[in-house]
Design a protein around this motif. Sequence first.
Motif, PDB file in Angstrom:
ATOM      1  N   THR A 189     -10.497 -13.837   7.499  1.00 50.27           N
ATOM      2  CA  THR A 189     -10.110 -15.209   7.836  1.00 50.27           C
ATOM      3  C   THR A 189     -10.125 -16.044   6.569  1.00 50.27           C
ATOM      4  OG1 THR A 189     -11.036 -15.012  10.055  1.00 50.27           O
ATOM      5  CG2 THR A 189     -10.669 -17.235   9.217  1.00 50.27           C
ATOM      6  N   LEU A 190      -8.963 -16.604   6.230  1.00 54.42           N
ATOM      7  CA  LEU A 190      -8.864 -17.521   5.103  1.00 54.42           C
ATOM      8  C   LEU A 190      -9.457 -18.858   5.500  1.00 54.42           C
ATOM      9  CD1 LEU A 190      -5.248 -16.717   3.878  1.00 54.42           C
ATOM     10  CD2 LEU A 190      -7.377 -15.893   2.918  1.00 54.42           C
ATOM     11  N   VAL A 218       1.876  -5.536   4.584  1.00 51.91           N
ATOM     12  CA  VAL A 218       0.813  -4.864   5.331  1.00 51.91           C
ATOM     13  C   VAL A 218       0.075  -5.830   6.253  1.00 51.91           C
ATOM     14  CG1 VAL A 218      -1.270  -3.464   5.110  1.00 51.91           C
ATOM     15  CG2 VAL A 218       0.569  -3.239   3.442  1.00 51.91           C
ATOM     16  N   PHE A 219      -0.009  -7.101   5.861  1.00 49.40           N
ATOM     17  CA  PHE A 219      -0.786  -8.062   6.632  1.00 49.40           C
ATOM     18  C   PHE A 219       0.092  -9.223   7.070  1.00 49.40           C
ATOM     19  CE2 PHE A 219      -3.667  -6.160   3.498  1.00 49.40           C
ATOM     20  CZ  PHE A 219      -4.613  -5.609   4.342  1.00 49.40           C
ATOM     21  N   VAL A 225      -4.035  -0.808  13.572  1.00 48.32           N
ATOM     22  CA  VAL A 225      -3.017  -1.854  13.442  1.00 48.32           C
ATOM     23  C   VAL A 225      -3.260  -2.920  14.504  1.00 48.32           C
ATOM     24  CG1 VAL A 225      -0.553  -2.363  13.576  1.00 48.32           C
ATOM     25  CG2 VAL A 225      -1.347  -0.272  12.453  1.00 48.32           C
ATOM     26  N   GLY A 226      -3.177  -4.177  14.107  1.00 49.51           N
ATOM     27  CA  GLY A 226      -3.444  -5.278  15.014  1.00 49.51           C
ATOM     28  C   GLY A 226      -4.859  -5.818  14.902  1.00 49.51           C
ATOM     29  N   LEU A 234      -3.876  -6.915  10.390  1.00 46.19           N
ATOM     30  CA  LEU A 234      -3.222  -5.716   9.863  1.00 46.19           C
ATOM     31  C   LEU A 234      -2.011  -5.382  10.720  1.00 46.19           C
ATOM     32  CD1 LEU A 234      -3.370  -3.349   7.813  1.00 46.19           C
ATOM     33  CD2 LEU A 234      -4.679  -2.099   9.542  1.00 46.19           C
ATOM     34  N   ILE A 235      -0.833  -5.262  10.092  1.00 47.49           N
ATOM     35  CA  ILE A 235       0.394  -4.985  10.854  1.00 47.49           C
ATOM     36  C   ILE A 235       1.034  -3.659  10.457  1.00 47.49           C
ATOM     37  CG2 ILE A 235       0.865  -7.424  11.236  1.00 47.49           C
ATOM     38  CD1 ILE A 235       2.905  -7.322   8.978  1.00 47.49           C
TER      39      ILE A 235
END
Length: 844
Positions: free
Chosen positions: A46-47, A70-71, A40-41, A82-83
Motif C-alpha cells: 500500500t502506497l 506486473v502490478f 495473482v490478484g 499483483l496482476i
Amino acid sequence: MRAALALALLRLCLAKVNFAPHFFDNGNLGLFSLPEDTPVGSHVYTLNGTDPEGEPVSYHISFDPSTRSVFSVDPNFGNITLIEELDREREDEIEAIISISDGLNLVAEKVVILVTDVNDEAPRFLQELYTVQIPEDTPAGSSIFEVRAVDKDTGSGGSVTYSLQNTPATQFTVDRLSGVLRLRAGSALDYEKARAHFVTVVAQDGGGQLRGAAAVFSATTTVTVSVEDVQDVGPVFVGTPFRGCVYEDTIPGSEVLTVVAMDGDRGKPNRLLYSLVNGSDGAFDINVTSGAIVVTQSPAQLRREVYELHVQVTEVSAAGSPAAQATVPVTIRLVDLNNHPPTFYGESGPQTRFELSLSEHPPPGEILRGLKVTVKDLDQGANAKFALRLVGLEDAFRVVPQTALKEAQVTVLAENSAAIDFEKFRVLTFQLLATEVDTAEKFSATADVVVQLLDSNDNAPQFTSPHYVARVPEDAPGGSTVVAVRAVDLDTGPWGAVTYSIYGPGADLFQVHSSTGVICTQPWASLDAEATARYSFHVRAEDTGGRHGLARVTVLLLDVNDHPPQFGQSIQEKTMVLGTPVRIKATDLDAEAPNNLVDYSIMHTEPASVFDIDARTGEIRLKSSIRSLDALRSITHNGDCTWALEVQAKDRGSPSFSTMAVLRIDITDAETLPRSPIDTFLMQTRDDPAKAVGVLAGAMAITVAITALVSAATFWRSKKSNKVLPVRRVLRRRPRPAHIKWLKCSRTKAAAKFVLKEDPPSESCNGSLGSPPPPRAPVPPPLPRVAPGPGAAPWTVPTVSGSLTSLQPQGSPKPSASGSPIQSALVSELRQQFEKRRTDKVHF
C-alpha cells in the motif's frame, strides 16, 4: 482600503504557491520483495503519501514499455495488486515507477522489487534418453554411465539426488550424489536372456516451500543398456516342431519345408551348415546352407505315408572349424492335395469388404438384409468343410450357418439390441471368418463387414438436474429471469430438438422460453413474499417424437422490506406502578428477518426524560435513578406524575421503515396499592382484561371437573350398595335486603385486599396543592349479610361442587368510607374495560 488590497494580494500569492505531494514510505517499497508463487490478484503493498495543502492525492504505477506490467495500483487508496504471475527464473527483479499527484504536481520514484525464489522448478536431465552399450561379460560392480540433471531453483530446492525406480527388480544401482550408473554386485548380464535393459533414473530436488506448503519435485529419464553378445551358446532350431506334407501332385525336386536354426549367440552369429542324419531312405535331401528339404522322388514312388527325418545343424567358427551342433526331428506326411482356401463372394464376384445400413436397436433375430454374402471352398470332401464365425461384436450379432460344406449363403442376425446403439457407435465393424475344419492346413479367409447405423428416437430428453431451486426478490419486475433449465437429448436431427413447457399449480405467474429453457415471471406478475413465499411447479422437455423428461422447479421469494411496523393504536394510555415496566408493541408484516424485527426507541418525552426502553421488547422502565414519586415531582415544574412519550418502532430492513406512537403514562406508587395477591393480579390484568377472564374460566372449569368426579363416585357407590341416597337440600333463609351490602371494603379480610392507602389531598400526584380529590367510581350494591344467631354455623352459598364460607361478621357494617379514590377509580376502570371487551365480542 489599503488593508483590504494587501490582504487580497497576500491571498493571491498564497493561492499560487502549491507544494508537491510526497510519499511517507517510498523507501520501503524499494526494499520490498515478493515470493514468486504470490497468487495473482493478491494485495501486496500500500502506497502512502500526503499533500502539504491537504489536497486529495492519487497514486500511479508504470513500467518500461519493453517489460510486463506486473502490478496495478488503486489511484485513491494506493493498494498495489499483483496482476501477472511472477517467475524468478525468468525475471528476478522488477523495475517500476510509482508516482503521486495532487492534480497539479506529480512526484515519481523509481523502485526495484526483488522476486524471491520458491521451489517451483523440477529437475531436468541434460538428455531425455540415454543409450549405453556394454558386453555381456562385464564384471559386477563396474561403472556403466553417468547421468546428470539440473534444477534452476536455488538453495535446497536446487540440489539434486538420484535414485532408481523398481530398485529390487533391476540389476543396476546409481550413486545418490554423482548419478553414476553401475552393475549391481552379484549380477551378471546375459545377451541371450535380455539384449537390452531399460533403467529409469529419478532425479529429485531437496524440497522447499511452494504456496505455503512443502513441495518436492522430481524428474525421470530412461537409460537403455544394450548388451553386446559374446560367443558362449550353441545353435538353436527355430519353429519346432517341423512338419511337412507331400501332396499327390508334387513334382520331384519340390521343396517340402525349410528347417531354420540360428546361432545362440545372436549378436555375432557363426555360419551354420545343415545335413540329414537318417530316416530319408533316399526320398529327401536338404540344402546344407539354407536347410530347405526337397523331395527327390515322385509321390507315387514313396513307400511310407509318414517319414521321420533327423536334421543336424553344425556351427562353423570364424577359423572354419566345426563348433557346436544340434539335431531336430522332422515329420513329413504324404497327403491328398488341399489347395483351395474358403473364399467370400459378393454379387459381382470375390469380395473381402461389405457395407450396409441398419437402424439402431433392431429387434433380436432381425436379419441384416443389406448383407449378401456367399462363401465357397473349391476343394472336395473333407477339405471343403469349413466353419463360420464372427470376429468382433460377438455379443451384438451372430452368423448362420455355423458350419457348411463347399458353399453356403451367409446370414447375419441381430442378437443384442442394446449393443447396437447409434449414440455409442455410429459405425460398427466386424469380420466374417471361414476356417477349414478337418484339414491340417486349416486354411481360412476373412471378410470385413461395415454397418452404418441410422439414428432413431430412442432417447428422452434428460434435464441436467432433477430439481432446480431459484431465489427471486419479491419486488422483481414482470418479465424478470428466474432460472435457466437445460435438457439434453442424445438423439440427432429432429429427434434431438427439445421444446420446454411448464405446468403445475405454481406455474401461473411464470413462463418458459420454448427453445432456450429460460424461465421468467409473467409480464403482469406481481410477487408478494408475505402472501406466498414459495412456488413449485414442473418443467417439461419434449422432443419431436413425443418423448419427454420432467424436472421440478422451486422458486423461493426473497423478502423485501415493504411493510413498516404498525402499533395497535397511534395514541395509547398506560398506568405504570413505580418499579414495574409497561410494554408497547408494534407488528411488522414482512415475511422474514431482519425485515420483520422491530427495534423501539423513545424519541421525545414530556415533561422530562425519565424513561428507558428495551429496544427489543418495547418494555418501558423508569431510569434507575428514579425510585420514588417525590423524585418524579422534583423533576417537573407542576409536580405532575403524567408523562407523554413519543415512541418510535423501526424495523431492521434495508431501507428501514419506522412508525411513531404517542404513549401517555400515569405513574403511581406501589406503596399506595394493595399488597394482596388479588390486588397484584388486578393491577397486572388492568391492561389485559382477557387474561382475568381466562383465569376465572379456568377456575370454573376445575370446579366443574371436581364436581363431576365426586358425583360419579357417589353414583357408583350407591349403585353397588343398592341404595338410593336422598338428595340433600340446603335451605337458606333469604336475608333482608336493607341490611345487605354487595361489597365490603374494610370489614372482611377478602374486602381488605381491595383497600388502597391514600395520601392526603395535598400530596396527590395527579393534582396540585389544595386541588379536590378525583371523582369516585360508582359504588356497587352491598353484599347480602345474614345476622347469625348464637352458636349458629357460618353461612354457605351452595355451588355445583361445594360452597363458599364467609367470615363471621365482627360488628355492624359501616358506610364504605374507607374506599379511597384510587381504589374506586381502579375498580371502575376495570369494569368498564370488561364491559367494552364483551360488547366488542358481541358485535363481532
